[in-house]
Design a protein around this motif. Structure first.
Motif, PDB file in Angstrom:
ATOM      1  N   LEU B  62     -12.977   0.789   3.170  1.00  0.00           N
ATOM      2  CA  LEU B  62     -12.936   1.910   4.113  1.00  0.00           C
ATOM      3  C   LEU B  62     -11.527   2.491   4.205  1.00  0.00           C
ATOM      4  O   LEU B  62     -11.354   3.713   4.286  1.00  0.00           O
ATOM      5  CB  LEU B  62     -13.436   1.467   5.488  1.00  0.00           C
ATOM      6  CG  LEU B  62     -14.928   1.137   5.552  1.00  0.00           C
ATOM      7  CD1 LEU B  62     -15.310   0.709   6.962  1.00  0.00           C
ATOM      8  CD2 LEU B  62     -15.779   2.317   5.111  1.00  0.00           C
ATOM      9  N   THR B  63     -10.506   1.604   4.186  1.00  0.00           N
ATOM     10  CA  THR B  63      -9.131   2.100   4.197  1.00  0.00           C
ATOM     11  C   THR B  63      -8.877   2.938   2.959  1.00  0.00           C
ATOM     12  O   THR B  63      -8.269   4.023   3.031  1.00  0.00           O
ATOM     13  CB  THR B  63      -8.137   0.918   4.211  1.00  0.00           C
ATOM     14  OG1 THR B  63      -8.560   0.013   5.214  1.00  0.00           O
ATOM     15  CG2 THR B  63      -6.730   1.392   4.495  1.00  0.00           C
ATOM     16  N   ALA B  64      -9.357   2.441   1.809  1.00  0.00           N
ATOM     17  CA  ALA B  64      -9.165   3.175   0.563  1.00  0.00           C
ATOM     18  C   ALA B  64      -9.852   4.544   0.642  1.00  0.00           C
ATOM     19  O   ALA B  64      -9.294   5.566   0.213  1.00  0.00           O
ATOM     20  CB  ALA B  64      -9.710   2.377  -0.614  1.00  0.00           C
ATOM     21  N   LEU B  65     -11.052   4.566   1.231  1.00  0.00           N
ATOM     22  CA  LEU B  65     -11.781   5.823   1.393  1.00  0.00           C
ATOM     23  C   LEU B  65     -10.993   6.788   2.264  1.00  0.00           C
ATOM     24  O   LEU B  65     -10.840   7.974   1.947  1.00  0.00           O
ATOM     25  CB  LEU B  65     -13.166   5.542   2.008  1.00  0.00           C
ATOM     26  CG  LEU B  65     -14.000   6.760   2.383  1.00  0.00           C
ATOM     27  CD1 LEU B  65     -14.378   7.553   1.139  1.00  0.00           C
ATOM     28  CD2 LEU B  65     -15.272   6.350   3.121  1.00  0.00           C
ATOM     29  N   LYS B  66     -10.441   6.250   3.381  1.00  0.00           N
ATOM     30  CA  LYS B  66      -9.658   7.090   4.289  1.00  0.00           C
ATOM     31  C   LYS B  66      -8.440   7.649   3.544  1.00  0.00           C
ATOM     32  O   LYS B  66      -8.148   8.851   3.622  1.00  0.00           O
ATOM     33  CB  LYS B  66      -9.218   6.256   5.507  1.00  0.00           C
ATOM     34  CG  LYS B  66      -8.693   7.092   6.654  1.00  0.00           C
ATOM     35  CD  LYS B  66      -8.132   6.220   7.765  1.00  0.00           C
ATOM     36  CE  LYS B  66      -6.742   5.743   7.403  1.00  0.00           C
ATOM     37  NZ  LYS B  66      -6.185   4.753   8.324  1.00  0.00           N
ATOM     38  N   ASN B  67      -7.743   6.779   2.799  1.00  0.00           N
ATOM     39  CA  ASN B  67      -6.589   7.240   2.017  1.00  0.00           C
ATOM     40  C   ASN B  67      -6.981   8.359   1.062  1.00  0.00           C
ATOM     41  O   ASN B  67      -6.269   9.357   0.921  1.00  0.00           O
ATOM     42  CB  ASN B  67      -5.993   6.084   1.217  1.00  0.00           C
ATOM     43  CG  ASN B  67      -5.265   5.094   2.097  1.00  0.00           C
ATOM     44  OD1 ASN B  67      -4.904   5.423   3.230  1.00  0.00           O
ATOM     45  ND2 ASN B  67      -5.075   3.887   1.603  1.00  0.00           N
ATOM     46  N   SER B  68      -8.142   8.183   0.391  1.00  0.00           N
ATOM     47  CA  SER B  68      -8.589   9.193  -0.564  1.00  0.00           C
ATOM     48  C   SER B  68      -8.827  10.531   0.125  1.00  0.00           C
ATOM     49  O   SER B  68      -8.450  11.578  -0.396  1.00  0.00           O
ATOM     50  CB  SER B  68      -9.891   8.758  -1.229  1.00  0.00           C
ATOM     51  OG  SER B  68      -9.609   7.885  -2.270  1.00  0.00           O
ATOM     52  N   LEU B  69      -9.465  10.475   1.292  1.00  0.00           N
ATOM     53  CA  LEU B  69      -9.753  11.728   2.007  1.00  0.00           C
ATOM     54  C   LEU B  69      -8.456  12.397   2.427  1.00  0.00           C
ATOM     55  O   LEU B  69      -8.307  13.619   2.297  1.00  0.00           O
ATOM     56  CB  LEU B  69     -10.633  11.439   3.233  1.00  0.00           C
ATOM     57  CG  LEU B  69     -12.075  11.035   2.914  1.00  0.00           C
ATOM     58  CD1 LEU B  69     -12.811  10.603   4.170  1.00  0.00           C
ATOM     59  CD2 LEU B  69     -12.827  12.185   2.245  1.00  0.00           C
ATOM     60  N   ILE B  70      -7.482  11.601   2.914  1.00  0.00           N
ATOM     61  CA  ILE B  70      -6.200  12.182   3.334  1.00  0.00           C
ATOM     62  C   ILE B  70      -5.495  12.801   2.130  1.00  0.00           C
ATOM     63  O   ILE B  70      -5.042  13.949   2.172  1.00  0.00           O
ATOM     64  CB  ILE B  70      -5.302  11.098   3.984  1.00  0.00           C
ATOM     65  CG1 ILE B  70      -5.932  10.632   5.297  1.00  0.00           C
ATOM     66  CG2 ILE B  70      -3.895  11.634   4.222  1.00  0.00           C
ATOM     67  CD1 ILE B  70      -5.219   9.449   5.935  1.00  0.00           C
ATOM     68  N   VAL B  71      -5.436  12.035   1.035  1.00  0.00           N
ATOM     69  CA  VAL B  71      -4.738  12.538  -0.167  1.00  0.00           C
ATOM     70  C   VAL B  71      -5.396  13.823  -0.662  1.00  0.00           C
ATOM     71  O   VAL B  71      -4.726  14.829  -0.924  1.00  0.00           O
ATOM     72  CB  VAL B  71      -4.744  11.469  -1.287  1.00  0.00           C
ATOM     73  CG1 VAL B  71      -4.366  12.074  -2.625  1.00  0.00           C
ATOM     74  CG2 VAL B  71      -3.790  10.341  -0.943  1.00  0.00           C
ATOM     75  N   ALA B  72      -6.741  13.814  -0.757  1.00  0.00           N
ATOM     76  CA  ALA B  72      -7.433  14.987  -1.297  1.00  0.00           C
ATOM     77  C   ALA B  72      -7.222  16.201  -0.393  1.00  0.00           C
ATOM     78  O   ALA B  72      -7.011  17.319  -0.876  1.00  0.00           O
ATOM     79  CB  ALA B  72      -8.924  14.687  -1.472  1.00  0.00           C
ATOM     80  N   THR B  73      -7.249  15.986   0.938  1.00  0.00           N
ATOM     81  CA  THR B  73      -7.070  17.112   1.858  1.00  0.00           C
ATOM     82  C   THR B  73      -5.652  17.682   1.745  1.00  0.00           C
ATOM     83  O   THR B  73      -5.474  18.900   1.592  1.00  0.00           O
ATOM     84  CB  THR B  73      -7.324  16.656   3.313  1.00  0.00           C
ATOM     85  OG1 THR B  73      -8.571  15.981   3.356  1.00  0.00           O
ATOM     86  CG2 THR B  73      -7.341  17.835   4.255  1.00  0.00           C
ATOM     87  N   CYS B  74      -4.646  16.814   1.796  1.00  0.00           N
ATOM     88  CA  CYS B  74      -3.255  17.279   1.723  1.00  0.00           C
ATOM     89  C   CYS B  74      -2.988  17.951   0.383  1.00  0.00           C
ATOM     90  O   CYS B  74      -2.391  19.034   0.322  1.00  0.00           O
ATOM     91  CB  CYS B  74      -2.281  16.118   1.916  1.00  0.00           C
ATOM     92  SG  CYS B  74      -2.366  15.368   3.525  1.00  0.00           S
ATOM     93  N   ALA B  75      -3.439  17.317  -0.701  1.00  0.00           N
ATOM     94  CA  ALA B  75      -3.170  17.860  -2.031  1.00  0.00           C
ATOM     95  C   ALA B  75      -3.836  19.221  -2.188  1.00  0.00           C
ATOM     96  O   ALA B  75      -3.246  20.156  -2.751  1.00  0.00           O
ATOM     97  CB  ALA B  75      -3.660  16.901  -3.103  1.00  0.00           C
ATOM     98  N   THR B  76      -5.068  19.359  -1.650  1.00  0.00           N
ATOM     99  CA  THR B  76      -5.771  20.632  -1.769  1.00  0.00           C
ATOM    100  C   THR B  76      -5.041  21.728  -0.993  1.00  0.00           C
ATOM    101  O   THR B  76      -4.822  22.833  -1.515  1.00  0.00           O
ATOM    102  CB  THR B  76      -7.221  20.498  -1.264  1.00  0.00           C
ATOM    103  OG1 THR B  76      -7.842  19.449  -1.985  1.00  0.00           O
ATOM    104  CG2 THR B  76      -7.997  21.771  -1.461  1.00  0.00           C
ATOM    105  N   GLY B  77      -4.632  21.421   0.237  1.00  0.00           N
ATOM    106  CA  GLY B  77      -3.904  22.413   1.032  1.00  0.00           C
ATOM    107  C   GLY B  77      -2.634  22.864   0.335  1.00  0.00           C
ATOM    108  O   GLY B  77      -2.353  24.060   0.212  1.00  0.00           O
TER     109      GLY B  77
END
Lengths: 289, 260
Positions: B62-77
């Motif tokens: 779940l932590t890894a999933l959260k990290n992925s969502l944060i990374v993908a959101t920041c990188a996309t922005g």
């Protein structure tokens, strides 16, 4: 109309950001990697230098040449398989299918897997091809075989299957695009002249679709050459690819200069292939005119 | 409808075969995510939610999933902001080295990801950016610029430049023109590029592998788990990812169709 100086400055500032970003974080890193390929390793440090020792080692040490040749072979096999699957599919969509709706639907169905996680698509083959995997157990269950076949898992066949599966859409897309652009009149003319479907294919369709084939083949080749996942998931001891070598140089072996030299080789190869593809596409576009 | 010839019938069969080849593995993944057994073999042993429960009880995952969502959101922005600006520069201005600049931005799309990852690792090490999720965000945002630039530039090429002149003639400043004329025109491209960037970043392995530190993303978690062996939990989280990807595809097709 003259703009006020402050807005000019703002524009300049805004435009400097993407240019500076790409220059500093993309172009400089590639150049630095090329430079590090000439450095020497004096354990545990890497010393700036200009010597060809790393490249010499890559081309002479059988440990590296074997892997490079094997990767080339596997990438070529994947490209061949993807072409065998992809070309007839694209041909069918463009020339055999009469319904536009169905054509769009099947085309979408081929492209959609690209949006589904690439790691997962490689992973599914690990659960399908294993000794106790879905394929073997299904065959035993159906009574077709008695003992599990180990022809598939952890070898080069498994890698070729997996990589073909992952990259086949990249082959279909450009071939579909060129086939769609062939004027239908040309094919009717060929049929009116009494040339059969095979002759029409050989003399009209095949030469005109060459550009798409080259583009698809190059794309598939480059992607499978640099693949990072399949060798680890389904490749066995004889399945080491360039990607694994690179991983080792930056991990356990801790030889960044050698790793950078190898990465530079991959970079050069891909650039050469891209240049060749561009050239083939322009040549094919000239044929159409 | 014209009668199909024998070789055309054969072709229909062949196409069905290829489509089965493309979709059966995904079906296998989903089926085994509900199978009540530790091994992925036929015959199936029965239905279970167990593997999904295991996913939601697995704190590391779940932590890894959260990290992925944060990374993908920041990188996309980040990549949307910089990429859109870059597309505007390339569309409107000529400067020396423009072709090179454009090709360099597109390069990470055709180059194996690990070459880009290695280049970035070398550079970050030299200038002192530590291996971390921040490094991953910067890396993804840079590598994905090509996606945004190519989509937005294609859209800009189709927009009427006289609209910009009209806006200026009517007294709008460049900023107002951007927000009221340019941005609405390129919005579909930005949306499409955003969805694609998010998907690619969420799924990215090679660049992440070289740039990340102790915090890992979901693909890296799955990747390192798989090197040790198979657990059916991966089938469950994988099926969830497939489901979300399919929803995103439907969403993006819908969004892009409405704008046409």
């Amino acid at each position: 109309m003259r703009r006020p100086a402050s807005s000019m400055l703002l524009t300049a500032g805004l435009f400097a950001l993407p240019l500076g970003w790409a220059l500093l974080l993309l172009i400089v890193p590639y150049l630095l990697m090329i430079a590090v390929g000439f450095w020497t390793r004096q354990f545990p440090l890497f010393v700036p230098d200009f010597q060809f020792g790393n490249y010499l080692q890559l081309f002479s040490d059988p440990q590296y040449t074997t892997v490079i040749l094997r990767t080339l072979k596997i990438a070529a096999m994947v490209t061949g398989c993807a072409l065998i699957l992809g070309y007839p599919l694209a041909y069918f969509l463009v020339f055999t299918l009469r319904s536009d709706r169905l054509r769009n639907l099947i085309y979408m169905a081929v492209i959609v897997p690209l949006w589904v996680s690439y790691l997962l698509r490689a992973y599914t083959w690990k659960i399908i091809l294993g000794t106790d995997g879905a394929l073997n157990s299904a065959l035993i269950w159906l009574g077709l075989i008695d003992t599990p076949l180990d022809a598939f898992l952890y070898n080069q066949t498994a890698m070729v299957i997996t990589l073909t599966y992952i990259f086949v859409p990249f082959m279909v897309m450009p071939i579909y695009a060129v086939l769609e652009n062939i004027p239908k009149g040309l094919i009717e003319a060929s049929e009116d002249l009494g040339i059969g479907p095979l002759g029409t294919f050989r003399h009209v369709i095949a030469p005109l679709s060459l550009g798409g084939v080259v583009a698809g083949a190059m794309m598939t080749f480059c992607l499978s050459f640099g693949d990072f996942v399949a060798p680890v998931l389904v490749g066995g001891p004889d399945g080491t690819m360039v990607a694994n070598l690179l991983q080792t140089q930056f991990g356990a072996a801790l030889n960044w200069p050698l790793g950078s030299a190898l990465a530079t080789l991959v970079l050069i190869m891909v650039l050469a292939i891209l240049g060749l593809t561009g050239w083939a596409e322009r040549a094919s576009a000239r044929n159409l005119r | 409808m014209k009668q199909l010839l024998w070789w055309q019938k054969g072709m229909v069969g062949f196409v069905f075969g290829v489509l089965a080849f493309l979709y059966l593995p995904i079906v296998v993944l989903v089926v085994f995510s509900f199978n009540d057994s530790k091994v992925t073999s036929f015959p199936l042993s029965g239905f279970t939610w167990h593997w999904y429960q295991a996913v939601f009880a697995n704190a590391q995952m779940l932590t890894a999933l959260k990290n992925s969502l944060i990374v993908a959101t920041c990188a996309t922005g980040l990549t949307l902001t910089i990429g859109t600006l870059a597309a505007l520069v390339l569309d409107r201005h000529d400067f020396p080295g423009k072709g090179l600049f454009r090709n360099a931005i597109l390069l990470p799309l055709s180059l194996p990801g690990l070459v880009t990852g290695i280049a970035m690792l070398n550079f970050y090490k030299q200038i002192g950016i530590p291996q971390s999720l921040t490094a991953v965000v910067i890396g993804h945002a840079t590598a994905l610029l090509g996606v945004v630039v190519s989509q937005v530039m294609a859209r800009l090429a189709k927009t009427d430049h006289r609209l910009l002149e009209a806006s200026a003639d009517l007294g709008a400043g460049p900023v107002e023109t951007f927000f009221r004329v340019t941005l609405p025109a390129i919005r579909p491209a930005i949306l499409g590029a955003g969805l694609l960037s998010f998907t690619l970043s969420f799924d990215e392995i090679p660049v992440t592998y070289f740039l990340t530190g102790r915090d890992i993303t979901l693909p890296i978690y799955i990747y390192s788990t798989l090197r040790r062996g198979i657990t059916p939990e991966i089938n469950a989280i994988g099926s969830l990812i497939v489901l979300v990807s399919l929803l995103l595809i439907i969403l993006s097709v819908g969004l892009l169709r409405d704008r046409k």
